[in-house]
Design an enzyme around this catalytic site. Structure first.
Site, PDB file in Angstrom:
ATOM      1  CE  LYS A 290     -43.433  76.870   1.096  1.00 21.67           C
ATOM      2  NZ  LYS A 290     -42.958  76.088   0.371  1.00 21.67           N
ATOM      3  CD  GLU A 379     -33.803  62.777   0.388  1.00 24.62           C
ATOM      4  OE1 GLU A 379     -33.815  64.371   0.285  1.00 24.62           O
ATOM      5  OE2 GLU A 379     -34.345  62.209   1.026  1.00 24.62           O
ATOM      6  NE  ARG A 407     -32.236  63.080   4.563  1.00 23.69           N
ATOM      7  CZ  ARG A 407     -33.083  63.420   4.863  1.00 23.69           C
ATOM      8  NH1 ARG A 407     -33.937  64.314   3.982  1.00 23.69           N
ATOM      9  NH2 ARG A 407     -33.572  63.270   6.009  1.00 23.69           N
TER      10      ARG A 407
END
Length: 629
Positions: A290, A379, A407
């Site tokens: 990243k 979630e 969600r």
């Protein structure tokens, strides 16, 4: 590969990138030209994000992968499906949008995420994570039904792989036998030791035409001798498992390839060209870094996940000293409340689905590591985990963005509310979020929460009330939610005490005549201006559920109209709750609703979006003036 130490303030020189408007134009490049293209693309992306702000580290990490995918696959005829979309900026630059890329995340500009309305190269609109495998599988199955010969590629990050939806899709993909490639973009440094000569060597072997031809022919022959077939399959799996973490994917029915260096462009191209010939579910595991190529982002990938726009003329130290002190963000108010309440009550446990920094929980995670739970991007699990804790007398606080709680709606209803469990939901990013657009807007939480029995739904108007209502929800026995917006508030004085407010009681902020403005949440500040200008009554309602019915009855006898104002969808929102009460009680009063429109508002600044929705002081005043004529 070049490494950059700064973000260019002027557009860099990019002679090869200038030749690429669509991916087809780079497919004649040789390997050296592709490497130069990667350097130019990375530097140009640094320049763009410096100008526009936006997600940063993820895109830098997939520059080589993006080039390789578009080089090998015949996009857009072949379908690339990006997960979340944080990493899609290089993809946008290479797919006929470079001339508009500086409009990224701005009003009427390019979306910060893939968008089907924007380009045929964006095959699926995203914003929430872990959807790519399901979407790509749907496309692959549709192509098969229609007799179309195309490839389907889902590019998913290791973080998004933690969601149950991703595993459901993996399970279905393997069972379907779909012609599909899943690229697992893994930037977790804990498995970086798997990247090297040996693993790259095996990756090339497993992806080679010779290996896969032998593999297929062997399967045909041995399928007639089940014991031998099973023995060969197990032997192959364990050979791969010796040098890679792929046994799990093989058990699910994927042909696993990897892990391999996601920044080795030539190896990526060679491997993808071989994999393109396979007609089965394949998972390619690539290791990326990243922030790759930008030294500060490599050293701090979390801090450089996203950037604000770089000011071309930074302020001097003396000018900065003249600025008023920065106001705390609502996420900071929550973070401080969390630490204060944890010090007071050892039963408190805080849960986040991979949003520690964004939810203001860094200090809490350090001060109370044993009471801090990050479940990753999961979630549904976060909500039911909290329910399980509540069953045993723990006091869970679920810190979650409004848009992400959507969600876990089934778990919210059936695992928490139905059992009337003691769980507090701290809903960050409620209302409009600005440049992140419709996928991240918390436009529906009042609507989807207030219809659930046992729920307490609170809408603080400022920083201090947010702290008080968090305490109210925490001390309430049962499920409760406090919604608060992104960014800063009006700068209210914050009390140090953890004081709850009386449940279901609003407060009259200003006594006026004719019209009573019923404000739900941080719209109160703009409503205050209107009430002062027009001599109207102003009420801070505080609670969307339960409503202060006694107050509504009293005000209906002295006013001709209520105007409800909320930063939530009008449909089913707090205004609808007022309308239901007025109807049931047969109160003799007119009613007007102001809130978010019945459409998705795309990216713009929050100020622009509020004006567009008619929720700034000028628009509210204009509307009420019309009503008074």
């Amino acid at each position: 590969m070049k490494n950059f130490d700064r973000i260019p303030s002027n557009a860099p020189d990019t002679p090869l990138l200038d030749q690429v408007r669509i991916p087809q134009q780079m497919r004649e490049f040789d390997n050296d030209q592709l490497l130069q293209l990667a350097d130019e693309l990375r530097e140009y992306m640094l320049y763009v994000v410096g100008q526009t702000g936006g997600h940063f580290g993820a895109g830098l990490g997939v520059v080589e992968l993006t080039i390789a995918l578009h080089y090998v696959f015949q996009t857009p005829e072949d379908r690339l499906v990006w997960d979340v979309g944080h990493q899609a900026y290089p993809h946008k630059i290479l797919t006929a949008r470079r001339d508009r890329i500086l409009s990224l995340r701005q009003r009427d500009g390019l979306s910060g995420f893939p968008s089907r309305e924007e380009s045929p190269f964006d095959t699926f609109g995203v914003g929430h994570s872990s959807t790519s495998i399901s979407a790509a599988l749907g496309m692959a199955m549709a192509s098969k039904l229609k007799g179309e010969d195309r490839k389907h590629v889902a590019i998913i990050g290791d973080g998004a792989m933690t969601a149950g939806m991703a595993f459901e899709a993996l399970n279905h993909t393997a069972g379907s036998g779909a012609d599909m490639l899943v690229v697992l973009n893994d930037n977790n440094m804990s498995i970086s030791e798997n990247v090297g000569a040996l693993s790259t060597y095996f990756s090339r072997i497993w992806a080679s035409k010779l290996y896969n031809q032998i593999r297929r022919e062997g399967q045909k022959v041995l399928s007639k001798v089940p014991p031998a077939s099973e023995f060969i399959r197990r032997t192959e799996e364990h050979m791969k498992g010796m040098v890679s973490p792929g046994t799990f994917f093989e058990e699910m029915g994927f042909n696993y390839i990897g892990p391999m260096d996601g920044h080795n462009l030539k190896s990526l191209v060679d491997t993808l060209q071989n994999l393109r010939e396979l007609k089965e579910p394949v998972l390619l595991h690539v290791i990326t870094e990243k922030g790759r190529g930008f030294t500060p982002a490599e050293e701090d990938p979390i801090g450089y996940h996203a950037l604000a726009k770089i000011d071309p003329a930074p302020m001097s130290a003396s000018d900065k000293s003249k600025l008023p002190p920065k106001l705390p963000k609502y996420q900071d108010i929550f973070g401080q409340w969390l630490c204060d309440m944890a010090a007071q009550d050892e039963r408190l446990v805080a849960i986040t689905p991979a949003m520690r920094e964004g939810s203001g929980m860094v200090e809490f995670s350090r001060a109370y590591p044993e009471r801090y739970v990050d479940v990753a991007i999961a979630e549904q699990h976060a909500v039911t985990l909290a329910a399980g804790m509540a069953c045993e007398g723990i006091k869970p606080v679920v810190a979650i963005y409004s848009t992400f709680l959507q969600r876990a709606y089934d778990q919210l209803i059936h695992d928490v509310a139905l059992q009337n469990l003691d769980v507090l939901f701290a809903l960050d990013r409620a209302g409009l979020v600005g440049e992140d657009g419709a996928s991240h807007a918390g436009a529906y939480d009042i609507s989807y929460l207030r219809c659930i029995p046992n729920m307490l739904v609170m809408t603080p108007s400022d920083e201090n009330e947010c702290r008080q209502l968090l305490t109210t929800g925490y001390e309430h026995e049962g499920p409760a939610a406090v919604r608060y917006p992104r960014g800063t508030g009006p700068g209210a004085m914050i009390e140090s005490e953890l004081s709850p407010l009386p449940i279901g009681k609003g407060v009259v902020k200003r006594e006026g005549s004719r019209v009573a403005i019923l404000a739900f949440g941080t719209v109160l500040a703009d409503c205050q201006i209107v009430a002062d200008n027009l001599d109207l009554t102003l009420v801070d309602m505080r609670f969307a559920k339960p409503l202060d019915e006694e107050l509504l009855v009293r005000l209906s006898s002295t006013h001709s109209r209520f105007v409800t104002v909320e930063e939530n969808a009008i449909a089913g929102g707090a205004g609808s709750a007022v309308a239901e009460f007025i109807s049931d009680s047969e109160l003799p009063i007119d009613l007007t609703h102001l809130g978010l429109p019945d459409r998705f508002q795309e990216q713009a600044t929050r100020t622009e979006l509020l004006a567009e929705a008619g929720l700034n002081s000028e628009s509210i005043q204009s509307k009420i003036k019309q009503l008074l004529q």
